[in-house]
Design a protein around this motif. Structure first.
Motif, PDB file in Angstrom:
ATOM      1  N   VAL A   1      62.502 -43.867 -59.197  1.00 25.23           N
ATOM      2  CA  VAL A   1      62.596 -44.874 -58.354  1.00 25.23           C
ATOM      3  C   VAL A   1      62.698 -46.152 -58.868  1.00 25.23           C
ATOM      4  N   VAL A   2      61.719 -46.570 -59.615  1.00 25.17           N
ATOM      5  CA  VAL A   2      61.596 -47.648 -60.263  1.00 25.17           C
ATOM      6  C   VAL A   2      62.879 -48.371 -61.133  1.00 25.17           C
ATOM      7  N   THR A   3      63.463 -47.247 -61.943  1.00 24.55           N
ATOM      8  CA  THR A   3      64.639 -47.569 -62.773  1.00 24.55           C
ATOM      9  C   THR A   3      65.889 -47.617 -61.565  1.00 24.55           C
ATOM     10  N   VAL A   4      65.987 -46.912 -60.538  1.00 22.46           N
ATOM     11  CA  VAL A   4      66.960 -47.044 -59.578  1.00 22.46           C
ATOM     12  C   VAL A   4      66.972 -48.274 -58.892  1.00 22.46           C
TER      13      VAL A   4
ATOM     14  N   ILE B   1      53.199 -43.227 -41.705  1.00 29.19           N
ATOM     15  CA  ILE B   1      53.391 -43.066 -40.209  1.00 29.19           C
ATOM     16  C   ILE B   1      54.584 -42.794 -39.488  1.00 29.19           C
ATOM     17  N   THR B   2      55.474 -41.806 -40.410  1.00 32.77           N
ATOM     18  CA  THR B   2      56.634 -41.385 -40.177  1.00 32.77           C
ATOM     19  C   THR B   2      56.613 -39.838 -39.756  1.00 32.77           C
ATOM     20  N   SER B   3      56.888 -39.391 -38.991  1.00 29.08           N
ATOM     21  CA  SER B   3      56.800 -37.837 -38.706  1.00 29.08           C
ATOM     22  C   SER B   3      57.872 -37.153 -38.926  1.00 29.08           C
ATOM     23  N   PRO B   4      57.995 -35.980 -39.411  1.00 28.93           N
ATOM     24  CA  PRO B   4      59.217 -35.343 -39.540  1.00 28.93           C
ATOM     25  C   PRO B   4      60.204 -35.161 -38.552  1.00 28.93           C
ATOM     26  N   GLU B   5      59.672 -35.274 -37.255  1.00 26.25           N
ATOM     27  CA  GLU B   5      60.732 -35.159 -36.104  1.00 26.25           C
ATOM     28  C   GLU B   5      61.445 -36.592 -36.178  1.00 26.25           C
ATOM     29  N   HIS B   6      60.725 -37.538 -36.666  1.00 25.76           N
ATOM     30  CA  HIS B   6      61.483 -38.980 -36.640  1.00 25.76           C
ATOM     31  C   HIS B   6      61.439 -39.552 -38.110  1.00 25.76           C
ATOM     32  N   PRO B   7      62.218 -38.940 -38.914  1.00 27.00           N
ATOM     33  CA  PRO B   7      62.303 -39.474 -40.368  1.00 27.00           C
ATOM     34  C   PRO B   7      63.259 -40.947 -40.434  1.00 27.00           C
ATOM     35  N   LYS B   8      62.887 -41.834 -40.939  1.00 27.89           N
ATOM     36  CA  LYS B   8      63.598 -42.998 -41.412  1.00 27.89           C
ATOM     37  C   LYS B   8      64.777 -42.736 -41.828  1.00 27.89           C
ATOM     38  N   LYS B   9      65.900 -43.513 -41.288  1.00 30.93           N
ATOM     39  CA  LYS B   9      67.453 -43.158 -41.636  1.00 30.93           C
ATOM     40  C   LYS B   9      67.766 -43.794 -42.978  1.00 30.93           C
ATOM     41  N   ASN B  10      66.939 -44.845 -43.312  1.00 33.70           N
ATOM     42  CA  ASN B  10      67.322 -45.441 -44.686  1.00 33.70           C
ATOM     43  C   ASN B  10      66.539 -45.258 -45.820  1.00 33.70           C
ATOM     44  N   ARG B  11      65.739 -44.040 -45.811  1.00 33.29           N
ATOM     45  CA  ARG B  11      64.662 -43.465 -46.621  1.00 33.29           C
ATOM     46  C   ARG B  11      65.252 -42.541 -47.364  1.00 33.29           C
ATOM     47  N   ILE B  12      65.323 -42.782 -48.976  1.00 35.42           N
ATOM     48  CA  ILE B  12      65.517 -41.801 -49.972  1.00 35.42           C
ATOM     49  C   ILE B  12      64.268 -41.316 -50.659  1.00 35.42           C
ATOM     50  N   GLN B  13      63.959 -40.070 -50.489  1.00 32.71           N
ATOM     51  CA  GLN B  13      62.919 -39.400 -51.128  1.00 32.71           C
ATOM     52  C   GLN B  13      63.459 -39.030 -52.546  1.00 32.71           C
TER      53      GLN B  13
ATOM     54  N   VAL C   1      71.272 -43.898 -57.314  1.00 31.45           N
ATOM     55  CA  VAL C   1      71.835 -45.227 -57.408  1.00 31.45           C
ATOM     56  C   VAL C   1      72.852 -45.389 -56.513  1.00 31.45           C
ATOM     57  N   ASN C   2      73.846 -44.728 -56.291  1.00 32.49           N
ATOM     58  CA  ASN C   2      75.160 -44.381 -55.363  1.00 32.49           C
ATOM     59  C   ASN C   2      74.658 -44.336 -54.090  1.00 32.49           C
ATOM     60  N   LEU C   3      73.686 -43.500 -53.563  1.00 28.00           N
ATOM     61  CA  LEU C   3      73.209 -43.137 -52.466  1.00 28.00           C
ATOM     62  C   LEU C   3      72.398 -44.604 -51.728  1.00 28.00           C
ATOM     63  N   ALA C   4      71.662 -44.992 -52.658  1.00 24.74           N
ATOM     64  CA  ALA C   4      71.114 -46.253 -52.404  1.00 24.74           C
ATOM     65  C   ALA C   4      71.953 -47.453 -51.939  1.00 24.74           C
ATOM     66  N   LYS C   5      73.244 -47.582 -52.779  1.00 23.76           N
ATOM     67  CA  LYS C   5      74.062 -48.359 -52.755  1.00 23.76           C
ATOM     68  C   LYS C   5      74.700 -48.363 -51.077  1.00 23.76           C
ATOM     69  N   ARG C   6      75.239 -47.164 -50.961  1.00 21.97           N
ATOM     70  CA  ARG C   6      75.829 -46.615 -49.600  1.00 21.97           C
ATOM     71  C   ARG C   6      74.614 -47.027 -48.353  1.00 21.97           C
ATOM     72  N   TYR C   7      73.382 -46.608 -48.684  1.00 27.41           N
ATOM     73  CA  TYR C   7      72.161 -46.928 -47.500  1.00 27.41           C
ATOM     74  C   TYR C   7      72.134 -48.451 -47.176  1.00 27.41           C
ATOM     75  N   ILE C   8      72.184 -49.292 -48.461  1.00 26.22           N
ATOM     76  CA  ILE C   8      72.011 -50.718 -48.275  1.00 26.22           C
ATOM     77  C   ILE C   8      73.210 -51.202 -47.378  1.00 26.22           C
ATOM     78  N   GLN C   9      74.448 -50.624 -47.645  1.00 23.86           N
ATOM     79  CA  GLN C   9      75.600 -51.226 -46.927  1.00 23.86           C
ATOM     80  C   GLN C   9      75.600 -50.750 -45.560  1.00 23.86           C
ATOM     81  N   GLN C  10      75.212 -49.896 -45.200  1.00 24.20           N
ATOM     82  CA  GLN C  10      74.910 -48.938 -43.831  1.00 24.20           C
ATOM     83  C   GLN C  10      74.012 -49.674 -43.111  1.00 24.20           C
ATOM     84  N   HIS C  11      72.569 -49.754 -43.671  1.00 25.48           N
ATOM     85  CA  HIS C  11      71.554 -50.294 -42.719  1.00 25.48           C
ATOM     86  C   HIS C  11      70.825 -51.674 -43.274  1.00 25.48           C
TER      87      HIS C  11
END
Length: 136
Positions: A60-63, A11-23, A35-45
């Motif tokens: 995804v499972v490995t990360v 239920i997330t639209s392209p106009e309002h993507p989640k700011k802490n989602r990594i596809q 891995v490094n991007l996820a660390k940064r997102y965890i730190q910020q959000h």
């Protein structure tokens, strides 16, 4: 940790993507980019949502496992589902597996998040162990 299986769209639209989602894609970027991007997102959000389709699910499972094994994240939620996609070559509807893993920040994240050689060594060991398990 919550595990769910569903066949419902996100239920997330392209106009309002989640700011802490990594596809995650298994062809576009190397593993440690995610891995490094996820660390940064965890730190910020304080949490990150990793999502993937089809063959990228293993990435995804490995990360997620690298972050959990290094004490940087805890698993909050895992959602698996299938989505219908149109096959470009044949023009018919195909089903694709999908996973979403939500990871939260651990209490000891601040002391462990700095990129030290010990953390990088543990991450490399985790990858080596995962490769060995796949071979067996």
């Amino acid at each position: 940790m919550t595990t769910e299986t569903a066949v419902a769209p996100v239920i997330t639209s392209p106009e309002h993507p989640k700011k802490n989602r990594i596809q995650v894609s298994n062809t576009k970027k190397p593993l440690f980019f995610y891995v490094n991007l996820a660390k940064r997102y965890i730190q910020q959000h304080d949490e990150v949502e990793l999502s993937a389709l089809g063959m990228a699910i293993t990435t995804v499972v490995t990360v997620a496992e690298i972050l959990k094994n290094n004490g940087l994240a805890v698993e909050k939620k895992v959602v698996t589902s299938t989505i219908g996609m149109k096959d470009e070559t044949r023009g018919r509807l195909i089903q694709k597996a999908r996973i979403e893993i939500v990871l939260g920040k651990t209490e000891k994240y601040a002391s462990m998040a700095s990129p030290t050689s010990a953390t990088q060594t543990r991450e490399k060991e985790t990858i080596a162990n995962n490769k060995e398990e796949k071979k067996q």
